[in-house]
Write a protein that holds these residues in place. Structure first.
Motif, PDB file in Angstrom:
ATOM      1  N   ASP A  36      -9.421  -9.062  -4.572  1.00  0.00           N
ATOM      2  CA  ASP A  36      -8.853  -9.053  -6.207  1.00  0.00           C
ATOM      3  C   ASP A  36      -7.490  -9.806  -6.947  1.00  0.00           C
ATOM      4  O   ASP A  36      -8.126 -10.873  -6.946  1.00  0.00           O
ATOM      5  CB  ASP A  36      -9.335  -6.902  -6.887  1.00  0.00           C
ATOM      6  N   LEU A  37      -6.726  -9.359  -5.829  1.00  0.00           N
ATOM      7  CA  LEU A  37      -5.170  -9.714  -5.477  1.00  0.00           C
ATOM      8  C   LEU A  37      -4.968 -11.072  -5.196  1.00  0.00           C
ATOM      9  O   LEU A  37      -4.376 -11.878  -5.383  1.00  0.00           O
ATOM     10  CB  LEU A  37      -4.731  -9.129  -5.522  1.00  0.00           C
ATOM     11  N   ASP A  38      -6.484 -11.494  -4.589  1.00  0.00           N
ATOM     12  CA  ASP A  38      -6.496 -12.480  -3.593  1.00  0.00           C
ATOM     13  C   ASP A  38      -5.606 -13.971  -4.044  1.00  0.00           C
ATOM     14  O   ASP A  38      -4.872 -14.623  -4.218  1.00  0.00           O
ATOM     15  CB  ASP A  38      -7.494 -13.604  -2.917  1.00  0.00           C
ATOM     16  N   SER A  39      -6.625 -14.191  -5.904  1.00  0.00           N
ATOM     17  CA  SER A  39      -6.538 -15.134  -6.209  1.00  0.00           C
ATOM     18  C   SER A  39      -5.039 -15.220  -7.301  1.00  0.00           C
ATOM     19  O   SER A  39      -4.035 -16.504  -7.333  1.00  0.00           O
ATOM     20  CB  SER A  39      -6.961 -15.740  -7.995  1.00  0.00           C
ATOM     21  N   LEU A  40      -4.024 -14.021  -7.611  1.00  0.00           N
ATOM     22  CA  LEU A  40      -2.679 -13.617  -8.162  1.00  0.00           C
ATOM     23  C   LEU A  40      -2.162 -14.474  -6.442  1.00  0.00           C
ATOM     24  O   LEU A  40      -1.219 -15.216  -7.302  1.00  0.00           O
ATOM     25  CB  LEU A  40      -2.732 -12.698  -8.709  1.00  0.00           C
ATOM     26  N   LEU A  41      -2.208 -13.490  -5.234  1.00  0.00           N
ATOM     27  CA  LEU A  41      -0.917 -13.895  -5.314  1.00  0.00           C
ATOM     28  C   LEU A  41      -0.802 -15.643  -3.915  1.00  0.00           C
ATOM     29  O   LEU A  41       0.035 -16.258  -3.907  1.00  0.00           O
ATOM     30  CB  LEU A  41      -1.491 -12.320  -3.695  1.00  0.00           C
ATOM     31  N   MET A  42      -2.804 -16.360  -4.245  1.00  0.00           N
ATOM     32  CA  MET A  42      -1.962 -17.280  -3.639  1.00  0.00           C
ATOM     33  C   MET A  42      -2.142 -18.295  -4.366  1.00  0.00           C
ATOM     34  O   MET A  42      -1.111 -19.537  -4.385  1.00  0.00           O
ATOM     35  CB  MET A  42      -3.625 -18.075  -3.157  1.00  0.00           C
ATOM     36  N   TRP A  43      -1.518 -18.297  -5.701  1.00  0.00           N
ATOM     37  CA  TRP A  43      -1.417 -18.710  -6.758  1.00  0.00           C
ATOM     38  C   TRP A  43       0.511 -18.887  -7.037  1.00  0.00           C
ATOM     39  O   TRP A  43       0.680 -19.586  -7.175  1.00  0.00           O
ATOM     40  CB  TRP A  43      -1.873 -18.366  -8.242  1.00  0.00           C
ATOM     41  N   LEU A  80       0.515  -1.313   0.108  1.00  0.00           N
ATOM     42  CA  LEU A  80      -0.510   0.017   0.594  1.00  0.00           C
ATOM     43  C   LEU A  80       1.229   1.070   0.176  1.00  0.00           C
ATOM     44  O   LEU A  80       2.167   1.409   0.645  1.00  0.00           O
ATOM     45  CB  LEU A  80      -0.933  -0.122   1.462  1.00  0.00           C
ATOM     46  N   ARG A  81       0.570   1.954  -0.693  1.00  0.00           N
ATOM     47  CA  ARG A  81       0.994   3.758  -1.032  1.00  0.00           C
ATOM     48  C   ARG A  81       0.662   4.539  -0.883  1.00  0.00           C
ATOM     49  O   ARG A  81      -0.800   4.792  -1.180  1.00  0.00           O
ATOM     50  CB  ARG A  81       1.968   3.320  -2.204  1.00  0.00           C
ATOM     51  N   PHE A  82       0.294   5.553   0.395  1.00  0.00           N
ATOM     52  CA  PHE A  82      -0.737   6.738   0.303  1.00  0.00           C
ATOM     53  C   PHE A  82       0.528   7.938  -0.161  1.00  0.00           C
ATOM     54  O   PHE A  82       1.065   8.257   0.819  1.00  0.00           O
ATOM     55  CB  PHE A  82      -0.988   6.568   1.826  1.00  0.00           C
ATOM     56  N   ASP A  83       0.430   8.732  -0.246  1.00  0.00           N
ATOM     57  CA  ASP A  83       0.466  10.063  -0.848  1.00  0.00           C
ATOM     58  C   ASP A  83      -0.496  11.102  -1.622  1.00  0.00           C
ATOM     59  O   ASP A  83      -1.594  10.547  -1.539  1.00  0.00           O
ATOM     60  CB  ASP A  83       1.054  10.157  -2.380  1.00  0.00           C
ATOM     61  N   LEU A  84       0.128  11.819  -2.635  1.00  0.00           N
ATOM     62  CA  LEU A  84      -1.180  13.049  -2.886  1.00  0.00           C
ATOM     63  C   LEU A  84      -1.830  12.503  -3.732  1.00  0.00           C
ATOM     64  O   LEU A  84      -2.888  13.466  -3.186  1.00  0.00           O
ATOM     65  CB  LEU A  84      -0.594  14.897  -3.589  1.00  0.00           C
ATOM     66  N   ASP A  85      -1.759  11.742  -4.360  1.00  0.00           N
ATOM     67  CA  ASP A  85      -2.462  11.401  -5.520  1.00  0.00           C
ATOM     68  C   ASP A  85      -3.578  10.353  -4.452  1.00  0.00           C
ATOM     69  O   ASP A  85      -4.269   9.306  -5.217  1.00  0.00           O
ATOM     70  CB  ASP A  85      -1.790  10.188  -6.472  1.00  0.00           C
ATOM     71  N   GLY A  86      -3.270  10.305  -3.880  1.00  0.00           N
ATOM     72  CA  GLY A  86      -4.166   9.174  -3.237  1.00  0.00           C
ATOM     73  C   GLY A  86      -3.357   7.767  -2.271  1.00  0.00           C
ATOM     74  O   GLY A  86      -2.752   7.323  -2.282  1.00  0.00           O
ATOM     75  N   LEU A  87      -4.623   6.367  -2.409  1.00  0.00           N
ATOM     76  CA  LEU A  87      -3.976   5.296  -1.615  1.00  0.00           C
ATOM     77  C   LEU A  87      -3.679   4.863  -2.956  1.00  0.00           C
ATOM     78  O   LEU A  87      -4.795   4.200  -4.046  1.00  0.00           O
ATOM     79  CB  LEU A  87      -4.953   4.815  -0.989  1.00  0.00           C
ATOM     80  N   ARG A  88      -2.758   3.701  -3.053  1.00  0.00           N
ATOM     81  CA  ARG A  88      -2.497   2.675  -4.341  1.00  0.00           C
ATOM     82  C   ARG A  88      -2.180   1.310  -3.436  1.00  0.00           C
ATOM     83  O   ARG A  88      -2.141   1.118  -2.563  1.00  0.00           O
ATOM     84  CB  ARG A  88      -1.232   3.749  -4.825  1.00  0.00           C
ATOM     85  N   ILE A  89      -2.646   0.193  -3.798  1.00  0.00           N
ATOM     86  CA  ILE A  89      -2.539  -1.024  -3.782  1.00  0.00           C
ATOM     87  C   ILE A  89      -2.071  -1.806  -4.639  1.00  0.00           C
ATOM     88  O   ILE A  89      -1.534  -1.398  -5.968  1.00  0.00           O
ATOM     89  CB  ILE A  89      -3.525  -1.639  -3.318  1.00  0.00           C
ATOM     90  N   GLN A  90      -1.005  -2.764  -4.574  1.00  0.00           N
ATOM     91  CA  GLN A  90      -0.284  -3.731  -5.475  1.00  0.00           C
ATOM     92  C   GLN A  90      -0.167  -4.966  -5.196  1.00  0.00           C
ATOM     93  O   GLN A  90       0.214  -5.388  -4.129  1.00  0.00           O
ATOM     94  CB  GLN A  90       0.778  -2.600  -6.308  1.00  0.00           C
ATOM     95  N   GLY A  91      -0.563  -5.566  -5.513  1.00  0.00           N
ATOM     96  CA  GLY A  91      -0.240  -7.303  -5.159  1.00  0.00           C
ATOM     97  C   GLY A  91       1.950  -7.450  -6.564  1.00  0.00           C
ATOM     98  O   GLY A  91       1.288  -7.154  -7.302  1.00  0.00           O
ATOM     99  N   ALA A  92       2.222  -8.139  -4.986  1.00  0.00           N
ATOM    100  CA  ALA A  92       3.310  -8.628  -5.916  1.00  0.00           C
ATOM    101  C   ALA A  92       4.491  -9.801  -5.960  1.00  0.00           C
ATOM    102  O   ALA A  92       4.494 -10.111  -4.577  1.00  0.00           O
ATOM    103  CB  ALA A  92       4.215  -7.231  -5.383  1.00  0.00           C
ATOM    104  N   TRP A  93       5.081 -10.170  -6.488  1.00  0.00           N
ATOM    105  CA  TRP A  93       5.913 -10.941  -6.184  1.00  0.00           C
ATOM    106  C   TRP A  93       7.448 -10.181  -6.346  1.00  0.00           C
ATOM    107  O   TRP A  93       7.436 -10.480  -8.290  1.00  0.00           O
ATOM    108  CB  TRP A  93       6.039 -12.455  -6.728  1.00  0.00           C
ATOM    109  N   TRP A  94       8.058  -9.905  -6.260  1.00  0.00           N
ATOM    110  CA  TRP A  94       9.274  -9.407  -6.842  1.00  0.00           C
ATOM    111  C   TRP A  94      11.018 -10.053  -5.853  1.00  0.00           C
ATOM    112  O   TRP A  94      10.879 -10.232  -4.905  1.00  0.00           O
ATOM    113  CB  TRP A  94       9.074  -7.956  -6.429  1.00  0.00           C
ATOM    114  N   TYR A  95      11.394  -9.079  -6.807  1.00  0.00           N
ATOM    115  CA  TYR A  95      13.207  -9.491  -6.373  1.00  0.00           C
ATOM    116  C   TYR A  95      13.177 -11.455  -5.493  1.00  0.00           C
ATOM    117  O   TYR A  95      13.567 -11.171  -4.500  1.00  0.00           O
ATOM    118  CB  TYR A  95      13.381  -8.423  -5.143  1.00  0.00           C
ATOM    119  N   PRO A  96      13.106 -11.907  -6.834  1.00  0.00           N
ATOM    120  CA  PRO A  96      12.918 -13.178  -6.205  1.00  0.00           C
ATOM    121  C   PRO A  96      14.259 -13.433  -5.886  1.00  0.00           C
ATOM    122  O   PRO A  96      15.672 -13.054  -6.067  1.00  0.00           O
ATOM    123  CB  PRO A  96      12.870 -13.557  -7.859  1.00  0.00           C
TER     124      PRO A  96
END
Length: 198
Positions: free
Chosen positions: A182-189, A77-93
């Protein structure tokens, strides 16, 4: 929002120090409270961290948080002047995780499942990105039906949640939980298929 307005551009050290207490009270602490309520609703979200700000201006202007679901698999989650943003990520493997991911993508059953999940997220307004190679990886046919997914070395599904009035109400918890669903299927996969290195 007023605190973040004061920290735009390249705020001086004196400006940061002047706003430090307000930023902690009005930006970082509400993010902690939000994540606590999200975790109270679903125990899978209990392993979270809310970032402190550092010397770089970016960290003062953006409040980040992460919920860890598996090895290198997170909700951010990220909050800034644009509001709240969410992402589901698999990164820096970890070493071996990319090979494990590609094996699952190439497999007919798990690969078709991921392809459908990604398409569903796109339809819901999520941008799908990540570290993507220009060409298909060695060892896989260039005409593979899921070559676009095989090129990924990380996967990120992200979308802005907005900056409307709900952001300042308890409805923010429901909005975050809805996006997490929404992100649950991706993240659980990803948890099932790339949780551990090969």
């Amino acid at each position: 929002m007023d605190v973040l307005w004061q920290l735009q551009g390249e705020p001086t050290h004196a400006t940061r120090e002047r706003h430090r207490a307000d930023r902690e009270r009005l930006v970082r602490q509400p993010m902690i409270a939000l994540l606590n309520e999200v975790a109270d609703t679903d125990p899978r979200y209990e392993d979270f961290s809310v970032w402190h700000y550092r010397t770089d201006s970016w960290w003062w202007q953006h409040q980040g948080a992460v919920i860890r679901l598996g090895r290198k698999i997170e909700i951010n989650l990220r909050f800034d002047l644009d509001g709240l943003r969410i992402q589901g990520a698999w990164w820096y493997p970890d070493p071996g995780q990319v090979a494990t991911f590609r094996k699952a993508v190439a497999s007919e059953r798990s690969g078709r499942e991921l392809s459908a999940i990604v398409e569903d997220l796109r339809k819901k307004g999520y941008d799908i990105s990540g570290d993507v190679m220009k060409r298909p990886p060695r060892g896989y046919p260039t005409d593979h039906s899921r070559t676009n997914l095989l090129r990924h070395r990380s996967v990120i599904a992200a979308r802005p949640l907005g900056c409307e009035e709900w952001l300042h109400t308890p409805e923010a918890v429901d909005r975050v939980l809805s996006a997490a669903a929404d992100l649950d299927s991706l993240l659980m996969w990803l948890v099932r298929h790339v949780k551990r290195a090969a």
